[in-house]
Design an enzyme around this catalytic site. Structure first.
Site, PDB file in Angstrom:
ATOM      1  N   ASP A 136      92.330  18.146  54.353  1.00  0.00           N
ATOM      2  CA  ASP A 136      91.315  17.212  53.834  1.00  0.00           C
ATOM      3  C   ASP A 136      91.945  16.142  52.945  1.00  0.00           C
ATOM      4  OD1 ASP A 136      91.952  18.848  51.667  1.00  0.00           O
ATOM      5  OD2 ASP A 136      89.879  19.324  51.143  1.00  0.00           O
ATOM      6  N   TYR A 160     102.829  13.549  50.816  1.00  0.00           N
ATOM      7  CA  TYR A 160     102.390  14.648  51.689  1.00  0.00           C
ATOM      8  C   TYR A 160     101.186  14.226  52.523  1.00  0.00           C
ATOM      9  CZ  TYR A 160      99.725  18.818  53.049  1.00  0.00           C
ATOM     10  OH  TYR A 160      98.990  19.734  53.759  1.00  0.00           O
TER      11      TYR A 160
HETATM   12  N1  LIG Z   1      97.783  25.673  52.449  1.00  0.00           N
HETATM   13  C1  LIG Z   1      96.664  24.952  52.475  1.00  0.00           C
HETATM   14  O1  LIG Z   1      95.811  25.082  51.583  1.00  0.00           O
HETATM   15  C2  LIG Z   1      96.399  23.981  53.602  1.00  0.00           C
HETATM   16  C3  LIG Z   1      95.156  23.380  53.686  1.00  0.00           C
HETATM   17  C4  LIG Z   1      94.895  22.524  54.768  1.00  0.00           C
HETATM   18  C5  LIG Z   1      95.860  22.284  55.724  1.00  0.00           C
HETATM   19  N2  LIG Z   1      97.092  22.874  55.602  1.00  0.00           N
HETATM   20  C6  LIG Z   1      98.078  22.610  56.672  1.00  0.00           C
HETATM   21  O2  LIG Z   1      98.298  23.863  57.310  1.00  0.00           O
HETATM   22  C7  LIG Z   1      99.635  23.949  57.793  1.00  0.00           C
HETATM   23  C8  LIG Z   1     100.291  25.202  57.250  1.00  0.00           C
HETATM   24  O3  LIG Z   1     100.248  25.169  55.820  1.00  0.00           O
HETATM   25  P1  LIG Z   1     100.851  26.358  54.967  1.00  0.00           P
HETATM   26  O4  LIG Z   1     100.218  26.311  53.634  1.00  0.00           O
HETATM   27  O5  LIG Z   1     100.832  27.599  55.759  1.00  0.00           O
HETATM   28  O6  LIG Z   1     102.373  25.843  54.823  1.00  0.00           O
HETATM   29  P2  LIG Z   1     103.663  26.655  54.397  1.00  0.00           P
HETATM   30  O7  LIG Z   1     104.512  25.674  53.649  1.00  0.00           O
HETATM   31  O8  LIG Z   1     103.327  27.945  53.744  1.00  0.00           O
HETATM   32  O9  LIG Z   1     104.357  27.008  55.789  1.00  0.00           O
HETATM   33  C9  LIG Z   1     104.937  26.022  56.605  1.00  0.00           C
HETATM   34  C10 LIG Z   1     105.810  26.721  57.639  1.00  0.00           C
HETATM   35  O10 LIG Z   1     106.381  25.702  58.485  1.00  0.00           O
HETATM   36  C11 LIG Z   1     107.757  25.981  58.653  1.00  0.00           C
HETATM   37  N3  LIG Z   1     108.472  24.720  58.868  1.00  0.00           N
HETATM   38  C12 LIG Z   1     108.671  23.720  57.983  1.00  0.00           C
HETATM   39  N4  LIG Z   1     109.392  22.747  58.547  1.00  0.00           N
HETATM   40  C13 LIG Z   1     109.639  23.126  59.823  1.00  0.00           C
HETATM   41  C14 LIG Z   1     110.321  22.527  60.913  1.00  0.00           C
HETATM   42  N5  LIG Z   1     110.901  21.333  60.799  1.00  0.00           N
HETATM   43  N6  LIG Z   1     110.366  23.201  62.091  1.00  0.00           N
HETATM   44  C15 LIG Z   1     109.775  24.414  62.222  1.00  0.00           C
HETATM   45  N7  LIG Z   1     109.133  25.034  61.211  1.00  0.00           N
HETATM   46  C16 LIG Z   1     109.061  24.391  60.034  1.00  0.00           C
HETATM   47  C17 LIG Z   1     108.194  26.657  57.363  1.00  0.00           C
HETATM   48  O11 LIG Z   1     109.377  27.408  57.542  1.00  0.00           O
HETATM   49  C18 LIG Z   1     106.979  27.499  57.037  1.00  0.00           C
HETATM   50  O12 LIG Z   1     107.066  28.772  57.633  1.00  0.00           O
HETATM   51  C19 LIG Z   1     100.326  22.666  57.339  1.00  0.00           C
HETATM   52  O13 LIG Z   1     100.332  21.769  58.427  1.00  0.00           O
HETATM   53  C20 LIG Z   1      99.452  22.141  56.210  1.00  0.00           C
HETATM   54  O14 LIG Z   1      99.512  20.744  56.123  1.00  0.00           O
HETATM   55  C21 LIG Z   1      97.382  23.712  54.571  1.00  0.00           C
END
Ligand SMILES: NC(=O)c1ccc[n+]([C@@H]2O[C@H](COP(=O)([O-])OP(=O)(O)OC[C@H]3O[C@@H](n4cnc5c(N)ncnc54)[C@H](O)[C@@H]3O)[C@@H](O)[C@H]2O)c1
Length: 330
Positions: A136, A160
């Protein structure tokens, strides 16, 4: 024999780990390839758990590596992608924005491009789906009133959110230009097991257990709309299977809290589950200089996913936060 193979990216991170676990159990006839670079944000223990599952294949690799994506798509005949992998921490994006462009923008473009080439080649452009997980935060900041809908113009404020907004636009362009079957979900802040210790709720728990000051930006009045990660996983499952091509869906549970309220709730659960003799964990609250460009408020209007796909959040904040604290204590 598996009915189909799905590539999940970033499945060793917070939301991806919860999602792969849900998806593997719900669809034993799917083979799930979890591609994760295992950056600092990943949990190698998750990869080890996934390696023991019958229908999950953990693969260490980078979404920017075109040759690897090309090979995985063909080796496993992948006809679905659920794309979580990203750099995800706003503070890190302020300190080091370029890695966010590399992973979130270039990595997504690379995946889209390789999927397009392969799915055209095997003639399954209509049936093969690419679901992109977004946030969001692409909509910018709200004042005290109003909600983000799918029609809210994008106005990202941090490196970001700008990188996520850019990746959303690339996904949109691949549908409009090439007819790639995509969907996007824009979700509010998640909480639950496996979240990295740098994020807000794990930080509160970690600081409380160490009896150290809990850092809270500014006056602690910024508002986020918190969603239990399991509810987000259900929403992704529904959108991946039933969402309309080219559509975005906002995902949120109408659960707005100030950062001060979050600290208070977590401290109260800890006061009960792990009492600190003669103290209340709230005593550790400590205000620090505000984050540059800190968005004031995010709040999601989830009417579209609710009306079109029948999704609503199932877990109250009180239930979810208790489970989260219990998980970190274990
Ligand atoms: N955490 C939240 O509250 C939230 C809310 C909305 C959307 N999101 C989106 O959800 C998705 C996951 O978020 P999260 O909180 O689980 O993130 P996170 O940072 O916990 O996990 C990200 C994962 O992606 C992997 N990664 C990073 N770069 C990489 C690359 N180049 N190649 C392959 N793997 C790679 C990392 O090793 C990690 O395991 C993201 O796209 C984020 O933008 C997160």
């Amino acid at each position: 024999m598996f009915e189909k193979s799905i590539l999940v990216t970033g499945g060793a991170g917070f939301i991806g780990a919860n999602f792969v676990s849900h998806f593997a159990k719900s669809y034993p006839h799917y083979r799930i390839i979890d591609l994760d670079a295992l950056t600092y944000a990943a949990h190698s223990a998750v990869f080890e758990l996934q390696a023991q599952m019958d229908n999950v294949v953990p693969v260490r690799g980078n979404i920017c590596d075109a040759a690897l994506i090309r090979q995985l798509l063909r080796q496993y005949a992948i006809t679905g992608v659920i794309h979580f992998a990203a750099e995800s921490h706003v503070d890190n994006s302020i300190a080091n924005p370029l890695i966010f462009v590399e992973t979130n923008v270039n990595g997504t473009a690379n995946l889209l491009n390789e999927c397009l080439n392969y799915w055209q080649e095997i003639n399954c452009m209509e049936s093969a789906r690419f679901h992109h997980i977004s946030t969001d935060e692409v909509y910018g900041s709200l004042g005290a009133e109003g909600f983000f809908t799918e029609e809210t113009p994008y106005a990202p404020n941090s490196p970001y959110s700008a990188s996520k907004a850019s990746s959303d636009l690339l996904v949109r362009a691949y549908t409009h230009t090439y007819g790639l079957n995509t969907t996007i979900s824009n979700c509010s802040n998640n909480y639950g097991p496996w979240q990295h210790s740098e994020k807000f709720i794990p930080t509160i728990i970690r600081k409380c257990l160490a009896h150290e000051p809990i850092p809270v930006y500014g006056k602690g009045l910024n508002i986020r709309d918190w969603l239990w990660v399991g509810d987000h996983c259900q929403a992704i499952d529904l959108i991946f299977h039933k969402g309309k091509v080219g559509e975005s869906y906002n995902v949120g549970g109408h659960n707005e809290r100030t950062n001060l309220q979050i600290v208070d709730t977590v401290c109260n659960v800890l006061n009960e589950l792990r009492p600190w003799s003669g103290h209340d964990y709230n005593e550790l609250l400590s205000f620090v200089n505000d984050r540059p460009g800190h968005d004031f408020r995010y709040a999601i209007d989830p009417s579209k996913i609710s009306k079109e796909l029948g999704w609503t959040s199932q877990t109250t904040f009180e239930q979810g936060i208790r489970q989260t604290v219990q998980w970190y204590l274990q």
